[in-house]
Design an enzyme around this catalytic site. Structure first.
Site, PDB file in Angstrom:
ATOM      1  N   SER A 318      41.462  47.576  28.998  1.00 51.00           N
ATOM      2  CA  SER A 318      42.750  46.937  29.263  1.00 51.00           C
ATOM      3  C   SER A 318      42.972  45.817  28.263  1.00 51.00           C
ATOM      4  O   SER A 318      42.112  45.509  27.428  1.00 51.00           O
ATOM      5  CB  SER A 318      42.786  46.377  30.688  1.00 51.00           C
ATOM      6  OG  SER A 318      41.823  45.336  30.837  1.00 51.00           O
ATOM      7  N   LYS A 319      44.124  45.166  28.364  1.00 58.72           N
ATOM      8  CA  LYS A 319      44.488  44.123  27.413  1.00 58.72           C
ATOM      9  C   LYS A 319      43.525  42.943  27.451  1.00 58.72           C
ATOM     10  O   LYS A 319      43.403  42.214  26.465  1.00 58.72           O
ATOM     11  CB  LYS A 319      45.916  43.649  27.679  1.00 58.72           C
ATOM     12  CG  LYS A 319      46.975  44.670  27.280  1.00 58.72           C
ATOM     13  CD  LYS A 319      48.377  44.118  27.452  1.00 58.72           C
ATOM     14  CE  LYS A 319      49.415  45.109  26.980  1.00 58.72           C
ATOM     15  NZ  LYS A 319      50.791  44.591  27.134  1.00 58.72           N
TER      16      LYS A 319
END
Length: 571
Positions: A318-319
């Site tokens: 994920s980010k």
């Protein structure tokens, strides 16, 4: 060909009698005998089988099995192209190119609240940057368009009408409140959360009455009970589901927009997709899609569900783990060839120890049987190393042009086409992973942080071991002209002079070379000192360095050494 596919899509909504009227002749109840229009037999078989479904059970429909591999990448334009999506696109593209098949780009933009044309354009731009091209798609056309789902709504409605006519789907007028009440009741009774509304068994009169009242309604697919649906997954082997775990699901919303699992199955069938290669997270969707295929009499493609890409901590990427979109890596300076190489090894290998592949090698070696079941880990350190390998494999003029161009664009150098710029890039190339790395490396070459280095704890032992004696030799040689004469002889001249100093001071090895490195570069690490001095000698003057204060000439370095020696004497 576009006209052909539009004709085929129209045929998918026709009855057998209408097909006969248009010169599609029938042999038996479900197969065509001949056709006067110049339409490929495979496409007509698929279209006719769909139309004939209303008069015969799905199992009785016969279709010609497509011979050419047709795969697709079908992103939703709701954000940037994630590396997971890029890998899916790459695997499909490699398989198409390996088998001589077709790679189709289809845009799944039925989520009108989140889909944007700007996002679609960004995804297309990133796919092209990776070097992936498609044989059919929104921008290039093709025989099975349109290739945006938002432009295929009439096709979906026609297929829903076929299901309704066959009793395999029905209109549902339940309100959100009624559906929520059903859900709560199921929870209270510990029952599966499936649809139990009255419209599954409503009479024609009840439906007509609800329509007459203007009540909004969706369409639900009637799920057959007590059936086991199986697929032979190309990666995971046999996977099966019981239909008893699934309630009647929505295929068309009340606003006329189709639901994902319905339009995906319809599109894959009408576009002749032979292999559906996608992420593991889509595996649960397969049950609904299989039921759609069977109900409409469509040929079922082969499925292959690729493992997820995990972060180094084994959580979902994920980010919070840094860059996750292709566009971010492109803007950071990664090469497309390196990105393709890296993504190809996230869940696939050719069975050897080889790690660096060209696109041509990947196209030649890729095979579905080498895709692994286990999750892949996105290791950015390995990506950086791989990018460095691809960077240094570029033709030298191309590599030099890219690096010197960056040195100018970042404001460090005034010009890219100078002997110093080219020599500096060549010197620091071995320590580069990204083109942008050359900025920091050349800045280190130009600078001279002597005071900071000598004050650091790491240099304490060097200072205590007579650094001042070496510094005095450097200053004295500079003042006498001996150093200039030595450096005029290039790297060998410098080496001869250093060895002479070492012999005079009875120093060798690290005791000689480390204090010399600090005296000339102001650092304890870096490229060979003689090579650094040789590159710096190519500067014709400080005007070549655009950033003021970044360059410390040799004369100024000697003066800093002299000042440090005076401070030591005073202390």
């Amino acid at each position: 060909m576009p006209n052909l596919c539009r004709a085929v899509c129209r045929m998918a909504t026709m009855t057998p009698q209408q097909l006969v009227a248009r010169n599609v002749f029938i042999r038996g109840p479900h197969c065509f005998k001949a056709i006067r229009a110049p339409v490929c037999r495979r496409a007509v078989v698929r279209a006719f089988a769909s139309a004939a479904l209303q008069e015969a059970p799905a199992a009785a429909v016969t279709t010609a099995k497509p011979q050419q591999v047709r795969v697709r990448f079908a992103p939703s334009p709701t954000g940037n192209l994630h590396v997971g999506g890029a890998r899916t696109a790459l695997f499909n593209w490699l398989y198409a190119r390996k088998t001589g098949g077709k790679f189709i780009l289809r845009v799944e933009d039925t989520d009108t609240a989140r889909s944007t044309r700007a996002s679609e354009e960004a995804m297309v731009r990133d796919l092209k940057w990776l070097g992936l091209d498609w044989d059919e798609g929104p921008d290039v056309g093709g025989p099975c368009g349109p290739y945006r789902q938002s432009e295929r709504l009439s096709i979906y409605k026609a297929q829903v009408d076929r299901l309704v006519a066959a009793g395999k789907a029905y209109p549902c007028f339940c309100t959100d409140e009624e559906l929520e009440a059903m859900k709560q009741e199921a929870v209270a009774k510990k029952l599966p959360p499936i649809y139990r509304g009255k419209w599954a068994s409503a009479s024609a009169e009840e439906v007509a009455e609800a329509v007459a009242k203007g009540l909004p309604y969706c369409y639900r697919f009637r799920v057959p009970q007590n059936q086991l649906v199986r697929i032979q997954d190309l990666i995971r082997g046999e996977v099966s589901w019981s239909t008893d775990t699934l309630g009647d699901f929505v295929v068309l919303r009340s606003n006329g927009m189709p639901v994902y699992n319905f339009c995906v199955a319809v599109d894959d069938a009408l576009m002749g997709i032979t292999h559906v290669l996608r992420a593991e997270e889509h595996l649960p969707n397969t049950l609904r899609q299989m039921l759609i295929y069977q109900a409409l009499g469509f040929p079922v493609p082969q499925f292959g569900h690729v493992s997820l890409i995990l972060a180094p901590d084994k959580s979902k990427l994920s980010k919070r783990h840094g860059a996750t979109s292709v566009g971010e890596f492109r803007s950071q300076g990664y090469l497309s060839a390196a990105m393709v190489n890296f993504l190809s090894l996230l869940g696939w290998n050719d069975g050897s120890e080889q790690e660096i592949f060209s696109v041509e090698e990947l196209s030649d070696k890729f095979s579905l049987d080498r895709i692994t079941k286990s999750a892949a880990v996105f290791d950015k350190v390995k990506l950086g190393w791989m990018n460095g390998q691809h960077l240094r494999s570029l033709p030298e003029p191309q590599f030099t042009s890219m690096a010197t161009g960056h040195l100018v664009s970042c404001g460090l150098l005034a010009a890219a086409d100078t002997p110093f710029a080219a020599a500096a890039v060549k010197l620091v190339s071995k320590s580069m992973e990204l083109v942008t790395d050359c900025e920091a490396e050349v800045r280190r070459l130009l600078g001279y942080p002597l005071a900071d280095t000598l004050a650091a704890a790491e240099a304490a032992a060097v200072v205590a071991d007579g650094f001042a004696q070496v510094a005095e030799a450097v200053v004295a040689a500079h003042d006498s002209g001996e150093l200039a004469a030595a450096l005029a002889g290039g790297h060998e001249g410098y080496k001869t002079w250093v060895n002479a100093v070492g012999k005079a001071q009875k120093r060798k090895g690290k005791r000689l070379y480390m204090p010399m490195r600090i005296a000339f570069t102001g650092r304890m690490a870096g490229p060979d000192v003689g090579e650094q001095l040789e590159v710096l000698a190519r500067l014709t003057g400080p005007q070549e360095v655009a950033e003021q204060g970044a360059y410390v000439p040799l004369g100024e370095r000697v003066e800093q050494l002299r000042a440090w020696l005076q401070q030591q004497q005073q202390a």
